[in-house]
Write a protein that holds these residues in place. Structure first.
Motif, PDB file in Angstrom:
ATOM      1  N   ILE A  32      24.080  -1.644   4.769  1.00  0.00           N
ATOM      2  CA  ILE A  32      24.111  -1.693   6.230  1.00  0.00           C
ATOM      3  C   ILE A  32      24.988  -2.867   6.631  1.00  0.00           C
ATOM      4  O   ILE A  32      24.721  -4.010   6.262  1.00  0.00           O
ATOM      5  CB  ILE A  32      22.694  -1.866   6.818  1.00  0.00           C
ATOM      6  CG1 ILE A  32      21.760  -0.786   6.303  1.00  0.00           C
ATOM      7  CG2 ILE A  32      22.742  -1.829   8.341  1.00  0.00           C
ATOM      8  CD1 ILE A  32      20.308  -1.004   6.694  1.00  0.00           C
ATOM      9  N   SER A  84      18.504  -2.266   1.313  1.00  0.00           N
ATOM     10  CA  SER A  84      18.765  -1.905   2.704  1.00  0.00           C
ATOM     11  C   SER A  84      17.657  -0.993   3.215  1.00  0.00           C
ATOM     12  O   SER A  84      17.209  -0.086   2.506  1.00  0.00           O
ATOM     13  CB  SER A  84      20.122  -1.213   2.830  1.00  0.00           C
ATOM     14  OG  SER A  84      21.160  -2.074   2.396  1.00  0.00           O
ATOM     15  N   THR A 124      16.254   1.196   6.802  1.00  0.00           N
ATOM     16  CA  THR A 124      16.416   1.675   8.174  1.00  0.00           C
ATOM     17  C   THR A 124      15.167   2.445   8.579  1.00  0.00           C
ATOM     18  O   THR A 124      14.473   3.016   7.733  1.00  0.00           O
ATOM     19  CB  THR A 124      17.647   2.585   8.322  1.00  0.00           C
ATOM     20  OG1 THR A 124      17.509   3.716   7.447  1.00  0.00           O
ATOM     21  CG2 THR A 124      18.934   1.834   7.998  1.00  0.00           C
ATOM     22  N   ASP A 141      13.756   4.899  12.084  1.00  0.00           N
ATOM     23  CA  ASP A 141      13.938   5.442  13.432  1.00  0.00           C
ATOM     24  C   ASP A 141      12.756   5.118  14.337  1.00  0.00           C
ATOM     25  O   ASP A 141      12.906   5.055  15.559  1.00  0.00           O
ATOM     26  CB  ASP A 141      14.143   6.962  13.369  1.00  0.00           C
ATOM     27  CG  ASP A 141      15.465   7.326  12.704  1.00  0.00           C
ATOM     28  OD1 ASP A 141      16.439   6.582  12.891  1.00  0.00           O
ATOM     29  OD2 ASP A 141      15.511   8.351  11.998  1.00  0.00           O
ATOM     30  N   GLY A 170      19.289  -8.558  10.063  1.00  0.00           N
ATOM     31  CA  GLY A 170      19.305  -7.201  10.609  1.00  0.00           C
ATOM     32  C   GLY A 170      18.871  -7.168  12.054  1.00  0.00           C
ATOM     33  O   GLY A 170      18.789  -8.204  12.743  1.00  0.00           O
ATOM     34  N   ARG A 217      16.725  -5.286  21.473  1.00  0.00           N
ATOM     35  CA  ARG A 217      16.538  -5.253  20.035  1.00  0.00           C
ATOM     36  C   ARG A 217      16.436  -6.707  19.586  1.00  0.00           C
ATOM     37  O   ARG A 217      16.867  -7.624  20.306  1.00  0.00           O
ATOM     38  CB  ARG A 217      17.701  -4.557  19.333  1.00  0.00           C
ATOM     39  CG  ARG A 217      19.047  -5.280  19.432  1.00  0.00           C
ATOM     40  CD  ARG A 217      20.132  -4.496  18.722  1.00  0.00           C
ATOM     41  NE  ARG A 217      21.405  -5.216  18.735  1.00  0.00           N
ATOM     42  CZ  ARG A 217      22.526  -4.762  18.180  1.00  0.00           C
ATOM     43  NH1 ARG A 217      22.531  -3.576  17.577  1.00  0.00           N
ATOM     44  NH2 ARG A 217      23.644  -5.463  18.220  1.00  0.00           N
ATOM     45  N   GLN A 257      17.411   2.085  16.480  1.00  0.00           N
ATOM     46  CA  GLN A 257      17.009   2.164  15.089  1.00  0.00           C
ATOM     47  C   GLN A 257      16.957   0.759  14.507  1.00  0.00           C
ATOM     48  O   GLN A 257      17.783  -0.088  14.835  1.00  0.00           O
ATOM     49  CB  GLN A 257      18.017   3.014  14.293  1.00  0.00           C
ATOM     50  CG  GLN A 257      17.692   3.192  12.834  1.00  0.00           C
ATOM     51  CD  GLN A 257      18.818   3.920  12.107  1.00  0.00           C
ATOM     52  OE1 GLN A 257      19.929   3.408  11.984  1.00  0.00           O
ATOM     53  NE2 GLN A 257      18.534   5.113  11.607  1.00  0.00           N
ATOM     54  N   SER A 258      15.959   0.497  13.665  1.00  0.00           N
ATOM     55  CA  SER A 258      15.899  -0.784  12.966  1.00  0.00           C
ATOM     56  C   SER A 258      16.730  -0.689  11.691  1.00  0.00           C
ATOM     57  O   SER A 258      16.724   0.342  11.018  1.00  0.00           O
ATOM     58  CB  SER A 258      14.454  -1.133  12.596  1.00  0.00           C
ATOM     59  OG  SER A 258      13.660  -1.312  13.754  1.00  0.00           O
ATOM     60  N   GLY A 259      17.433  -1.761  11.383  1.00  0.00           N
ATOM     61  CA  GLY A 259      18.224  -1.818  10.155  1.00  0.00           C
ATOM     62  C   GLY A 259      18.184  -3.230   9.599  1.00  0.00           C
ATOM     63  O   GLY A 259      18.519  -4.185  10.302  1.00  0.00           O
TER      64      GLY A 259
END
Length: 359
Positions: A45, A245, A247, A249, A273, A285, A309-311
């Protein structure tokens, strides 16, 4: 009409030293200077590229999931530099933001080997985390070599050490190299320091241009293959590190996220992130930055049209990737019955600084 070559500056520094923060400061405070950027993230990411790209648009080249000093060779870097240095871009400077595990000497060699007449090597800037410097140097003595060839050293996060410790650090760093040294907080330096750090004469820090030539690996008079520039690939910092990494939703549960961060293993050195807390703060965010045991969150408005989205990228040495992924998979909110109440955000807000930007 002829134009001057565009200087290419290598911006390096160990994990979490504050390179992206410094670069973002330069983009905001450049007083009209047109900057192109090559961003190299160590992770699938591209967090740093996401942070920078919004300010630059098509003046950014992103190279994720690898270390630039070994992921590409000089000819490939030429392609990226050619794209940024094209005359119609009218750039004043190009900054290569290396990953926190890159080998600066290799990047300098690659820029010097560039065959594009529109670019010229502009110097090496090494960013140092004042609070983590002693521990980092003890764990990775090769950092001393990086400082030895730097044209400018930025002692960042100077606010996290007292005056006596800061003076001791400055004396120690000056003993490792001959480049200029400046202290900074949140990467705030005068842009002119970076744009004027180009080495004078035929030296790069304490190395001559001859020292920086690709070495003849087998004595046949030919240069190396672009991946063994005087140091074996396994000797590079990134050889001992790996990234995980993640992610999601669904929004993350603040309490479970904090529990995870509080119990992270010692070898998990860097976390960065963006996190979505859903209805608990629908407008923002949260950028998350962790270096060693240091943790900080920074709320910022969601970019228009961006997917919610979290990353997160986690970088460490000797970590159990499978165990980490299992813990990460438990962080998202699992339906209405699992919805956190607003008080769970208090723990996150404890780590939000009063200043308007991350470190």
């Amino acid at each position: 009409m002829t134009s001057k070559p565009v200087p290419v500056i290598v911006l390096a520094g160990f994990l979490g030293s504050g390179k992206t923060t410094l670069l973002n400061h330069l983009l905001r405070a450049g007083r009209g200077t047109r900057i192109g950027v090559v961003v190299n993230d160590f992770g699938a990411i591209e967090i740093d590229a996401m942070t920078v790209a919004g300010q630059l648009g098509d003046s950014t080249v992103s190279l994720g999931n690898g270390c630039l000093c070994c992921a590409v060779d000089a000819s490939e870097l030429d392609v990226f530099l050619d794209r940024l240095a094209r005359p119609d871009a009218r750039l004043d400077v190009i900054v290569i933001e290396a990953s926190g595990l890159a080998e600066p000497q290799e990047l300098v060699r690659m820029v010097l080997a560039a065959e594009n007449e529109r670019v010229v090597y502009g110097g090496l800037v090494e960013v140092v985390d004042a609070a983590e410097f002693d521990a980092t140097l003890e764990r990775h003595p090769e950092i001393a070599r990086h400082l030895g060839i730097a044209d400018l050293v930025v002692l960042n996060k100077a606010d996290r050490v007292d005056d006596a410790a800061g003076q001791r650090l400055r004396e120690r760093i000056r003993g490792l190299g001959s480049g200029a040294l400046v202290s900074a907080t949140y990467g705030r330096i005068d842009p002119e320091l970076l744009f004027e750090c180009r080495p004078r004469g035929e030296r790069v820090g304490q190395l001559s241009f001859d020292d920086l030539r690709l070495e003849d690996e087998d004595g046949d008079g030919e240069q190396g293959d672009g991946h063994a520039h005087g140091h074996a690939h396994g000797d590079h910092l990134h050889a001992a590190y790996e990234s995980v990494s993640f992610t999601a939703d669904e929004p993350l549960h603040p309490r479970r996220l904090l529990d995870f961060l509080d119990s992270r293993p010692e070898g998990l050195y860097r976390i960065k992130g963006f996190v979505d807390f859903g209805a608990l703060d629908p407008r923002n965010r949260y950028a998350v930055h962790a270096v060693g045991r240091f943790l900080r969150f920074h709320p910022e408005p969601w970019p228009a049209g961006e997917r919610r989205q979290s990353g997160i990228v986690l970088i460490g040495s000797g970590i159990d990737s499978a165990a980490l992924r299992k813990e990460l998979d438990a962080l998202p909110v699992a339906g209405p019955r699992d919805a956190p109440d607003e008080h769970t955000m208090w723990g996150v807000l404890r780590f939000v600084p009063d200043v308007p930007e991350g470190s």
